[in-house]
Design a protein around this motif. Structure first.
Motif, PDB file in Angstrom:
ATOM      1  N   ASP A   8       0.865  -1.174   0.000  1.00 38.73           N
ATOM      2  CA  ASP A   8       0.000   0.000   0.000  1.00 38.73           C
ATOM      3  C   ASP A   8       0.898   1.218   0.000  1.00 38.73           C
ATOM      4  O   ASP A   8       1.677   1.425   0.930  1.00 38.73           O
ATOM      5  CB  ASP A   8      -0.902   0.046   1.237  1.00 38.73           C
ATOM      6  CG  ASP A   8      -1.981  -1.020   1.201  1.00 38.73           C
ATOM      7  OD1 ASP A   8      -2.476  -1.300   0.095  1.00 38.73           O
ATOM      8  OD2 ASP A   8      -2.306  -1.568   2.263  1.00 38.73           O
ATOM      9  N   SER A   9       0.790   2.030  -1.032  1.00 39.54           N
ATOM     10  CA  SER A   9       1.649   3.211  -1.150  1.00 39.54           C
ATOM     11  C   SER A   9       1.276   4.228  -0.070  1.00 39.54           C
ATOM     12  O   SER A   9       0.123   4.602   0.070  1.00 39.54           O
ATOM     13  CB  SER A   9       1.475   3.848  -2.528  1.00 39.54           C
ATOM     14  OG  SER A   9       2.244   5.026  -2.610  1.00 39.54           O
ATOM     15  N   PRO A  10       2.272   4.681   0.716  1.00 37.56           N
ATOM     16  CA  PRO A  10       1.986   5.726   1.698  1.00 37.56           C
ATOM     17  C   PRO A  10       1.735   7.065   1.004  1.00 37.56           C
ATOM     18  O   PRO A  10       2.130   7.277  -0.144  1.00 37.56           O
ATOM     19  CB  PRO A  10       3.255   5.775   2.549  1.00 37.56           C
ATOM     20  CG  PRO A  10       4.322   5.190   1.699  1.00 37.56           C
ATOM     21  CD  PRO A  10       3.663   4.255   0.730  1.00 37.56           C
ATOM     22  N   GLU A  11       1.054   7.960   1.720  1.00 40.25           N
ATOM     23  CA  GLU A  11       0.851   9.309   1.195  1.00 40.25           C
ATOM     24  C   GLU A  11       2.207   9.990   1.119  1.00 40.25           C
ATOM     25  O   GLU A  11       3.054   9.837   1.999  1.00 40.25           O
ATOM     26  CB  GLU A  11      -0.076  10.080   2.139  1.00 40.25           C
ATOM     27  CG  GLU A  11      -0.443  11.451   1.662  1.00 40.25           C
ATOM     28  CD  GLU A  11      -1.364  12.167   2.653  1.00 40.25           C
ATOM     29  OE1 GLU A  11      -1.448  13.399   2.536  1.00 40.25           O
ATOM     30  OE2 GLU A  11      -1.958  11.513   3.511  1.00 40.25           O
ATOM     31  N   PHE A  12       2.439  10.754   0.044  1.00 41.91           N
ATOM     32  CA  PHE A  12       3.741  11.397  -0.105  1.00 41.91           C
ATOM     33  C   PHE A  12       3.617  12.761  -0.768  1.00 41.91           C
ATOM     34  O   PHE A  12       2.626  13.076  -1.408  1.00 41.91           O
ATOM     35  CB  PHE A  12       4.722  10.514  -0.886  1.00 41.91           C
ATOM     36  CG  PHE A  12       4.367  10.309  -2.334  1.00 41.91           C
ATOM     37  CD1 PHE A  12       4.907  11.116  -3.318  1.00 41.91           C
ATOM     38  CD2 PHE A  12       3.491   9.310  -2.713  1.00 41.91           C
ATOM     39  CE1 PHE A  12       4.595  10.929  -4.650  1.00 41.91           C
ATOM     40  CE2 PHE A  12       3.173   9.111  -4.039  1.00 41.91           C
ATOM     41  CZ  PHE A  12       3.719   9.922  -5.015  1.00 41.91           C
ATOM     42  N   ILE A  13       4.661  13.578  -0.564  1.00 43.68           N
ATOM     43  CA  ILE A  13       4.774  14.914  -1.140  1.00 43.68           C
ATOM     44  C   ILE A  13       6.109  14.973  -1.861  1.00 43.68           C
ATOM     45  O   ILE A  13       7.139  14.587  -1.293  1.00 43.68           O
ATOM     46  CB  ILE A  13       4.740  15.992  -0.033  1.00 43.68           C
ATOM     47  CG1 ILE A  13       3.459  15.893   0.778  1.00 43.68           C
ATOM     48  CG2 ILE A  13       4.912  17.387  -0.615  1.00 43.68           C
ATOM     49  CD1 ILE A  13       3.529  16.615   2.114  1.00 43.68           C
ATOM     50  N   GLU A  14       6.125  15.456  -3.095  1.00 42.95           N
ATOM     51  CA  GLU A  14       7.385  15.581  -3.828  1.00 42.95           C
ATOM     52  C   GLU A  14       8.219  16.733  -3.280  1.00 42.95           C
ATOM     53  O   GLU A  14       7.682  17.770  -2.900  1.00 42.95           O
ATOM     54  CB  GLU A  14       7.119  15.840  -5.305  1.00 42.95           C
ATOM     55  CG  GLU A  14       6.589  14.644  -6.044  1.00 42.95           C
ATOM     56  CD  GLU A  14       6.490  14.898  -7.537  1.00 42.95           C
ATOM     57  OE1 GLU A  14       6.810  16.014  -8.006  1.00 42.95           O
ATOM     58  OE2 GLU A  14       6.089  13.965  -8.235  1.00 42.95           O
ATOM     59  N   VAL A  41      10.135   3.107  -2.885  1.00 45.17           N
ATOM     60  CA  VAL A  41      11.099   3.522  -3.911  1.00 45.17           C
ATOM     61  C   VAL A  41      11.025   2.577  -5.113  1.00 45.17           C
ATOM     62  O   VAL A  41      11.021   3.012  -6.264  1.00 45.17           O
ATOM     63  CB  VAL A  41      12.528   3.593  -3.324  1.00 45.17           C
ATOM     64  CG1 VAL A  41      13.560   3.748  -4.419  1.00 45.17           C
ATOM     65  CG2 VAL A  41      12.622   4.744  -2.333  1.00 45.17           C
ATOM     66  N   ALA A  42      10.934   1.288  -4.850  1.00 47.51           N
ATOM     67  CA  ALA A  42      10.885   0.319  -5.943  1.00 47.51           C
ATOM     68  C   ALA A  42       9.632   0.497  -6.804  1.00 47.51           C
ATOM     69  O   ALA A  42       9.705   0.417  -8.029  1.00 47.51           O
ATOM     70  CB  ALA A  42      10.933  -1.096  -5.375  1.00 47.51           C
ATOM     71  N   TYR A  43       8.493   0.760  -6.164  1.00 46.21           N
ATOM     72  CA  TYR A  43       7.238   0.858  -6.911  1.00 46.21           C
ATOM     73  C   TYR A  43       6.951   2.251  -7.456  1.00 46.21           C
ATOM     74  O   TYR A  43       6.347   2.394  -8.499  1.00 46.21           O
ATOM     75  CB  TYR A  43       6.057   0.432  -6.023  1.00 46.21           C
ATOM     76  CG  TYR A  43       5.932  -1.055  -5.867  1.00 46.21           C
ATOM     77  CD1 TYR A  43       5.312  -1.825  -6.836  1.00 46.21           C
ATOM     78  CD2 TYR A  43       6.442  -1.689  -4.747  1.00 46.21           C
ATOM     79  CE1 TYR A  43       5.196  -3.193  -6.697  1.00 46.21           C
ATOM     80  CE2 TYR A  43       6.334  -3.057  -4.598  1.00 46.21           C
ATOM     81  CZ  TYR A  43       5.706  -3.803  -5.572  1.00 46.21           C
ATOM     82  OH  TYR A  43       5.601  -5.148  -5.436  1.00 46.21           O
ATOM     83  N   GLN A  44       7.346   3.302  -6.744  1.00 45.50           N
ATOM     84  CA  GLN A  44       6.929   4.651  -7.093  1.00 45.50           C
ATOM     85  C   GLN A  44       8.032   5.530  -7.684  1.00 45.50           C
ATOM     86  O   GLN A  44       7.746   6.501  -8.347  1.00 45.50           O
ATOM     87  CB  GLN A  44       6.371   5.381  -5.854  1.00 45.50           C
ATOM     88  CG  GLN A  44       5.194   4.707  -5.216  1.00 45.50           C
ATOM     89  CD  GLN A  44       3.930   4.896  -6.021  1.00 45.50           C
ATOM     90  OE1 GLN A  44       3.823   5.810  -6.817  1.00 45.50           O
ATOM     91  NE2 GLN A  44       2.965   4.023  -5.824  1.00 45.50           N
ATOM     92  N   CYS A  45       9.289   5.232  -7.390  1.00 44.29           N
ATOM     93  CA  CYS A  45      10.360   6.180  -7.725  1.00 44.29           C
ATOM     94  C   CYS A  45      11.397   5.616  -8.688  1.00 44.29           C
ATOM     95  O   CYS A  45      12.492   6.168  -8.804  1.00 44.29           O
ATOM     96  CB  CYS A  45      11.058   6.640  -6.452  1.00 44.29           C
ATOM     97  SG  CYS A  45       9.968   7.452  -5.294  1.00 44.29           S
ATOM     98  N   GLY A  46      11.067   4.548  -9.371  1.00 44.53           N
ATOM     99  CA  GLY A  46      12.034   3.949 -10.285  1.00 44.53           C
ATOM    100  C   GLY A  46      12.518   4.895 -11.359  1.00 44.53           C
ATOM    101  O   GLY A  46      13.680   4.870 -11.743  1.00 44.53           O
TER     102      GLY A  46
END
Length: 166
Positions: A8-14, A41-46
């Motif tokens: 489950d992707s946590p809420e994030f701010i760029e 990082v693996a799922y969202q920031c590749g």
């Protein structure tokens, strides 16, 4: 046999440079466990980790708040202010920051990630040659020391100015 945990992707701010500039990293809301950061990082920031100028990422549990950037022309934008403990307006975040290159390491502590850069004209001459471009990069403790010495020098100049005009 263990059951695999769903992601489950946590809420994030760029986190970006001023004026929607380069991508620097993300703030995950709350203090997220480090193994979940790896999944994020693996799922969202590749896409940003695959770029050749990046050297991985650094993770810190911290507290931050947004504060205005004030100039002589008024408020020019907002910036993040970090602190080690909870405070007024600060929320817990897990800071995931791209480690772009060696230029962002503290000149005094080569294994500490630099938190800020100061213009080479505002430091002692013996450190001026350490500048990368026009800036010298410092970790938090070195920057705090720099601010203390800069303020003391300013007060000394003001005392000399007041004495000469008395």
């Amino acid at each position: 046999m263990t059951t695999p945990r769903l992601y489950d992707s946590p809420e994030f701010i760029e986190i970006r440079e001023i004026d929607e500039g380069d991508f620097l990293g993300v703030h995950l809301v709350g203090h997220v466990p480090f193994e979940d950061v790896d999944l994020f990082v693996a799922y969202q920031c590749g896409d940003w980790l695959d770029r050749s100028e990046l050297r991985g990422y650094d993770v810190t549990h911290t507290y931050c708040r947004k504060v205005p950037i004030r100039t002589e022309y008024g408020v020019e934008g907002m910036r993040f202010q970090y602190q080690d403990s909870p405070g007024r307006g600060a929320q817990a975040v897990t800071r995931v920051e791209a480690n772009r290159d060696w230029e962002r390491w503290c000149v005094n502590h080569p294994h500490e990630l630099a938190q800020t850069g100061v213009h080479k004209d505002t430091v002692a001459e013996d450190q001026g040659q350490l500048a990368i471009g026009d800036f010298i990069y410092l970790c938090r403790s070195c920057h705090d020391d720099y601010n203390r010495r800069f303020h003391e020098a300013y007060l000394e100049r003001m005392r000399g100015y007041e004495a000469s005009n008395a």
